[in-house]
Design an enzyme around this catalytic site. Structure first.
Site, PDB file in Angstrom:
ATOM      1  N   HIS A 143     -20.116 -70.913 -11.653  1.00 46.60           N
ATOM      2  CA  HIS A 143     -21.160 -72.479 -11.625  1.00 46.60           C
ATOM      3  C   HIS A 143     -22.419 -72.118 -11.825  1.00 46.60           C
ATOM      4  CE1 HIS A 143     -20.789 -76.380  -9.498  1.00 46.60           C
ATOM      5  NE2 HIS A 143     -22.325 -75.924  -9.952  1.00 46.60           N
ATOM      6  N   GLU A 144     -23.056 -71.736 -11.440  1.00 44.91           N
ATOM      7  CA  GLU A 144     -24.658 -71.153 -11.591  1.00 44.91           C
ATOM      8  C   GLU A 144     -25.028 -70.612 -12.878  1.00 44.91           C
ATOM      9  OE1 GLU A 144     -25.946 -72.451  -9.159  1.00 44.91           O
ATOM     10  OE2 GLU A 144     -24.351 -72.753  -7.529  1.00 44.91           O
TER      11      GLU A 144
END
Ligand SMILES: [Zn+2]
Length: 175
Positions: A143-144
Site C-alpha cells: 500500500h505504502e
C-alpha cells in the site's frame, strides 16, 4: 522535536506523482522528514505513511504495524523507515483484505495484494537491508509503496463493488 505534518488527500497532484530517489539519507532534511512522518502516522493512528502523503515527493515509507482497534491482528513493530525501497520478488498468491488510507478518509476497500514480498531498502542510518514481509505487513508495504508511484488503493480493486464507505464498513465489521 518532530512535528505533525498535514496529510495531503487524493486530488492533490503530489498523491499522483512519482517520488524521487533519496540521494543523501543523512541530511537533516531527510532525518527531520522521517521523524515527522513517524509522529504524523502515530497521530493519525495509521499503520504506515509515505512521504508524498505529507507533500514530499521522495521515496520514503514508514511501516508502523501495531495491533489496534482498526487492525486487531497487526503484529507489533517499531516504526521503520524504508528509503528507496525496491520490490525484488513476490509470491504468486494474492489475498484480498480491507484497506483504508489517510489520504482517502472515509473510504474502505477490499484490495488484492501479494501475500509475501521480498524487499530491498536503505534504512535511516544508510544501511542496506533485504527482507521478506508476509501477510499484514506485506499488505502495508505494498500500500505504502504504491504511494511512491502515484497509485492509491482504490486503483488496485478488482471491482468498484469492493469499495465501501467507512460507516458501512463499521457495520460490516460488527456483523
Ligand atoms: Zn495510503
Amino acid at each position: 522535536m518532530a512535528n505533525i505534518r498535514e496529510i495531503y488527500q487524493l486530488g492533490s497532484p503530489v498523491i499522483r506523482s512519482m517520488a524521487a530517489k533519496v540521494e543523501d539519507v543523512h541530511s537533516t532534511q531527510i532525518q527531520t522528514l522521517i521523524d515527522d512522518m513517524i509522529v504524523t502516522c502515530k497521530d493519525s493512528k495509521g499503520v504506515g505513511i509515505a512521504a508524498p502523503q505529507v507533500n514530499c515527493s521522495l521515496a520514503i515509507v514508514i511501516i508502523a504495524s501495531e495491533p489496534s482497534e482498526r487492525y486487531p491482528s497487526a503484529p507489533q513493530m517499531e516504526p521503520t523507515a524504508l528509503i528507496n525501497p525496491k520490490i525484488i520478488s513476490h509470491s504468486p498468491k494474492m489475498l484480498k483484505d480491507w484497506e483504508g488510507c489517510l489520504s482517502l478518509p472515509g473510504i474502505r476497500a477490499q484490495v488484492p495484494r501479494y501475500s509475501e514480498i521480498e524487499v530491498a531498502y536503505t534504512d535511516r542510518d544508510g544501511n542496506k537491508h533485504h527482507v521478506i514481509y508476509s501477510d499484514f505487513v506485506a499488505r502495508v508495504f505494498q500500500h505504502e509503496y504504491d504511494h511512491l508511484i502515484g497509485k492509491v488503493f482504490i486503483d488496485r480493486v478488482e471491482s468498484t463493488y469492493d469499495i465501501v464507505m467507512e460507516k458501512e464498513y463499521q457495520r460490516i465489521l460488527a456483523q
